[in-house]
Design a protein around this motif. Structure first.
Motif, PDB file in Angstrom:
ATOM      1  N   ALA A 118     -16.902 -20.608  12.921  1.00  0.00           N
ATOM      2  CA  ALA A 118     -18.081 -20.821  12.077  1.00  0.00           C
ATOM      3  C   ALA A 118     -19.075 -21.778  12.717  1.00  0.00           C
ATOM      4  CB  ALA A 118     -17.656 -21.355  10.718  1.00  0.00           C
ATOM      5  N   ASP A 119     -20.339 -21.410  12.630  1.00  0.00           N
ATOM      6  CA  ASP A 119     -21.415 -22.298  13.077  1.00  0.00           C
ATOM      7  C   ASP A 119     -21.895 -23.202  11.946  1.00  0.00           C
ATOM      8  OD1 ASP A 119     -21.438 -21.196  15.628  1.00  0.00           O
ATOM      9  OD2 ASP A 119     -22.943 -19.692  15.117  1.00  0.00           O
ATOM     10  N   ARG A 120     -21.808 -22.716  10.720  1.00  0.00           N
ATOM     11  CA  ARG A 120     -22.255 -23.462   9.535  1.00  0.00           C
ATOM     12  C   ARG A 120     -21.116 -23.514   8.529  1.00  0.00           C
ATOM     13  NH1 ARG A 120     -27.229 -26.134  10.161  1.00  0.00           N
ATOM     14  NH2 ARG A 120     -28.350 -24.987  11.777  1.00  0.00           N
ATOM     15  N   ILE A 121     -20.806 -24.713   8.070  1.00  0.00           N
ATOM     16  CA  ILE A 121     -19.660 -24.912   7.193  1.00  0.00           C
ATOM     17  C   ILE A 121     -20.076 -25.756   5.986  1.00  0.00           C
ATOM     18  CG2 ILE A 121     -17.327 -25.893   7.011  1.00  0.00           C
ATOM     19  CD1 ILE A 121     -17.234 -25.546  10.137  1.00  0.00           C
ATOM     20  N   GLY A 122     -19.748 -25.272   4.808  1.00  0.00           N
ATOM     21  CA  GLY A 122     -19.937 -26.048   3.594  1.00  0.00           C
ATOM     22  C   GLY A 122     -18.591 -26.543   3.092  1.00  0.00           C
ATOM     23  N   VAL A 123     -18.495 -27.821   2.774  1.00  0.00           N
ATOM     24  CA  VAL A 123     -17.267 -28.410   2.238  1.00  0.00           C
ATOM     25  C   VAL A 123     -17.543 -28.836   0.805  1.00  0.00           C
ATOM     26  CG1 VAL A 123     -15.523 -30.205   2.491  1.00  0.00           C
ATOM     27  CG2 VAL A 123     -16.573 -29.197   4.531  1.00  0.00           C
ATOM     28  N   LEU A 124     -16.847 -28.211  -0.144  1.00  0.00           N
ATOM     29  CA  LEU A 124     -17.046 -28.510  -1.559  1.00  0.00           C
ATOM     30  C   LEU A 124     -16.101 -29.613  -2.006  1.00  0.00           C
ATOM     31  CD1 LEU A 124     -18.663 -25.887  -1.495  1.00  0.00           C
ATOM     32  CD2 LEU A 124     -17.610 -25.262  -3.675  1.00  0.00           C
ATOM     33  N   ILE A 125     -16.665 -30.589  -2.729  1.00  0.00           N
ATOM     34  CA  ILE A 125     -15.893 -31.705  -3.276  1.00  0.00           C
ATOM     35  C   ILE A 125     -16.006 -31.624  -4.796  1.00  0.00           C
ATOM     36  CG2 ILE A 125     -15.472 -34.179  -3.176  1.00  0.00           C
ATOM     37  CD1 ILE A 125     -15.478 -32.785  -0.419  1.00  0.00           C
ATOM     38  N   PRO A 126     -14.878 -31.455  -5.507  1.00  0.00           N
ATOM     39  CA  PRO A 126     -14.955 -31.235  -6.951  1.00  0.00           C
ATOM     40  C   PRO A 126     -15.086 -32.521  -7.743  1.00  0.00           C
ATOM     41  CG  PRO A 126     -12.671 -31.204  -6.265  1.00  0.00           C
ATOM     42  CD  PRO A 126     -13.489 -31.418  -5.009  1.00  0.00           C
ATOM     43  N   GLY A 127     -15.432 -32.344  -9.022  1.00  0.00           N
ATOM     44  CA  GLY A 127     -15.525 -33.465  -9.941  1.00  0.00           C
ATOM     45  C   GLY A 127     -14.289 -33.594 -10.810  1.00  0.00           C
ATOM     46  N   SER A 128     -14.462 -34.163 -11.984  1.00  0.00           N
ATOM     47  CA  SER A 128     -13.338 -34.511 -12.848  1.00  0.00           C
ATOM     48  C   SER A 128     -12.592 -33.278 -13.353  1.00  0.00           C
ATOM     49  CB  SER A 128     -13.840 -35.327 -14.038  1.00  0.00           C
ATOM     50  OG  SER A 128     -14.780 -34.578 -14.795  1.00  0.00           O
ATOM     51  N   ASP A 129     -11.351 -33.535 -13.789  1.00  0.00           N
ATOM     52  CA  ASP A 129     -10.499 -32.511 -14.394  1.00  0.00           C
ATOM     53  C   ASP A 129     -10.262 -31.313 -13.480  1.00  0.00           C
ATOM     54  OD1 ASP A 129      -9.776 -33.704 -16.803  1.00  0.00           O
ATOM     55  OD2 ASP A 129     -11.606 -33.077 -17.803  1.00  0.00           O
ATOM     56  N   THR A 130     -10.173 -31.548 -12.191  1.00  0.00           N
ATOM     57  CA  THR A 130      -9.853 -30.466 -11.255  1.00  0.00           C
ATOM     58  C   THR A 130      -8.481 -30.727 -10.655  1.00  0.00           C
ATOM     59  OG1 THR A 130     -12.212 -30.298 -10.687  1.00  0.00           O
ATOM     60  CG2 THR A 130     -10.659 -29.129  -9.282  1.00  0.00           C
ATOM     61  N   GLY A 131      -7.592 -29.799 -10.862  1.00  0.00           N
ATOM     62  CA  GLY A 131      -6.248 -29.855 -10.292  1.00  0.00           C
ATOM     63  C   GLY A 131      -5.767 -28.430 -10.111  1.00  0.00           C
ATOM     64  N   LEU A 132      -4.511 -28.252  -9.810  1.00  0.00           N
ATOM     65  CA  LEU A 132      -4.010 -26.889  -9.605  1.00  0.00           C
ATOM     66  C   LEU A 132      -4.076 -26.065 -10.893  1.00  0.00           C
ATOM     67  CD1 LEU A 132      -0.951 -27.361  -7.216  1.00  0.00           C
ATOM     68  CD2 LEU A 132      -3.284 -26.654  -6.651  1.00  0.00           C
ATOM     69  N   ASP A 133      -3.929 -26.706 -12.043  1.00  0.00           N
ATOM     70  CA  ASP A 133      -3.995 -25.962 -13.301  1.00  0.00           C
ATOM     71  C   ASP A 133      -5.383 -25.388 -13.559  1.00  0.00           C
ATOM     72  OD1 ASP A 133      -1.346 -26.472 -13.807  1.00  0.00           O
ATOM     73  OD2 ASP A 133      -1.738 -28.256 -15.013  1.00  0.00           O
ATOM     74  N   THR A 134      -6.415 -26.034 -13.036  1.00  0.00           N
ATOM     75  CA  THR A 134      -7.792 -25.566 -13.235  1.00  0.00           C
ATOM     76  C   THR A 134      -8.412 -25.103 -11.918  1.00  0.00           C
ATOM     77  OG1 THR A 134      -8.637 -27.831 -12.949  1.00  0.00           O
ATOM     78  CG2 THR A 134      -8.136 -27.119 -15.191  1.00  0.00           C
ATOM     79  N   TYR A 135      -7.566 -24.851 -10.932  1.00  0.00           N
ATOM     80  CA  TYR A 135      -8.057 -24.567  -9.580  1.00  0.00           C
ATOM     81  C   TYR A 135      -8.904 -23.300  -9.517  1.00  0.00           C
ATOM     82  CZ  TYR A 135      -7.970 -23.763  -4.542  1.00  0.00           C
ATOM     83  OH  TYR A 135      -8.336 -23.555  -3.235  1.00  0.00           O
ATOM     84  N   GLY A 136      -8.662 -22.357 -10.408  1.00  0.00           N
ATOM     85  CA  GLY A 136      -9.381 -21.088 -10.353  1.00  0.00           C
ATOM     86  C   GLY A 136     -10.882 -21.241 -10.400  1.00  0.00           C
ATOM     87  N   ARG A 137     -11.384 -22.145 -11.241  1.00  0.00           N
ATOM     88  CA  ARG A 137     -12.838 -22.297 -11.357  1.00  0.00           C
ATOM     89  C   ARG A 137     -13.421 -22.939 -10.093  1.00  0.00           C
ATOM     90  NH1 ARG A 137     -12.362 -27.054 -15.958  1.00  0.00           N
ATOM     91  NH2 ARG A 137     -12.048 -28.810 -14.525  1.00  0.00           N
TER      92      ARG A 137
END
Length: 348
Positions: A138-157
């Motif tokens: 990849a030449d261009r990469i986006g790295v997403l950093i989540p906010g609150s209430d994110t864990g494996l149980d809510t990972y789908g969103r």
């Protein structure tokens, strides 16, 4: 004319009126005091009520570093396979413990050979890092950093947001090698908790994010352009990690503040961007920072404020969870930032 009549300026009737005014003033003050106490009680309740997990988690072993080795461009596939194996083990343990919801999430990660898990940890709320696209090329990469209430149980969103951004990159720049990394690499705070109002979780996460970006560069090389896309409390994490990060752009969306007064205080050569949808409730959060009982509460200046000094981009009319909605103004502009097409970004 005197407004506070007494015996010499209106007799007994005027005196009674004056007493009623004084009594009414005391009632108003008492009412205001009650309202303040009620508001304070509600605020304290909101801050102190910490959600409980639906069930106790099984004791999942920590990932074995020896199993992964040093991840490079040539060992990516082996790393992905090893982390799917970690997810499979965690899924079996969750199922044995009666936690079918967690078991299903982890089984979906483990059983699909196309899932590119760069990291996985099933302990507690869980952590995972997943790649979309060919990271090594990849030449261009986006790295997403989540906010609150994110864990494996809510990972789908969270995963859906990363997928949407990766599809948008392909739409905006077909033929350009791109990748998106969903980095759930820290213990996020609960939306209703004391931790969501302080930088404590972000302070813990910052060294891990710095380390991750360093390891990412081992895979991608120095020529790849990296943009951090930081949602909600994730913007606090990015701000705490910003100094020294080898990234070209740092984007905050739906940010409650970053814990500093201005973009210059982030001490980074990266371009700083800020966007917020017209329907995002974060706009109504007081952008203050105060010391309470030895703890700093709040995140200071609104990143959308001109005084903050970020490059503001148009994020449309959506709410706090709508920044990665396919077809949205916000998603299109986020993709253009990741692609380095800064002149094409719609400004707020």
């Amino acid at each position: 004319m005197e407004l506070t009549g007494g015996r010499g300026s209106g007799g007994r009737g005027s005196g009674r009126r004056d007493r009623r005014w004084r009594d009414g003033g005391r009632e108003d003050r008492r009412g205001a005091g009650r309202r303040r106490r009620t508001l304070l009680a509600a605020l304290i309740t909101t801050c102190l009520v910490v959600p409980l997990s639906a069930a106790a988690r099984p004791t999942v072993p920590a990932p074995d570093p020896a199993r992964l080795g040093r991840v490079t461009a040539t060992t990516l596939d082996a790393a992905y396979a090893a982390n799917r194996a970690n997810a499979a083990e965690a899924s079996r343990m969750a199922a044995d413990h009666g936690d079918s919801g967690r078991a299903d999430v982890e089984r979906a990660m483990a059983d699909d050979p196309s899932r590119q898990l760069l990291a996985f940890d099933g302990r507690g709320a869980g952590r995972a890092t997943e790649v979309f696209g060919d990271l090594a090329r990849a030449d261009r990469i986006g790295v997403l950093i989540p906010g609150s209430d994110t864990g494996l149980d809510t990972y789908g969103r969270f995963r859906a947001a990363a997928e949407a951004l990766h599809r948008q990159l392909a739409h905006e720049a077909p033929g350009t090698p791109t990748a998106v990394v969903a980095w759930l690499g820290y213990e996020t705070p609960g939306t209703v908790s004391t931790t969501v109002m302080t930088t404590d979780r972000a302070d813990e996460a910052a060294p891990e994010l710095r380390e991750f970006i360093g390891r990412l560069r081992v895979v991608t090389g120095e020529d790849a352009q990296v943009a951090l896309v930081c949602h909600s409390y994730g913007s606090v994490v990015c701000a705490r990690a910003a100094s020294g990060l080898d990234v070209e752009d740092l984007v905050v969306v739906g940010s409650p503040g970053t814990g500093v007064d201005s973009a210059a205080d982030l001490d980074t050569p990266a371009r700083i961007w800020a966007g917020r949808g017209a329907g995002d409730w974060v706009a109504d959060v007081p952008h203050l920072r105060a010391d309470l009982f030895g703890t700093t509460v709040g995140f200071g200046t609104d990143p959308m404020s001109p005084a903050y000094g970020a490059r503001r981009f148009a994020a449309g009319s959506g709410g706090h969870s709508d920044y990665f909605t396919p077809g949205s103004v916000a998603l299109a502009n986020l993709a253009r930032i990741v692609l380095g097409e800064t002149s094409e970004v719609g400004r707020d």
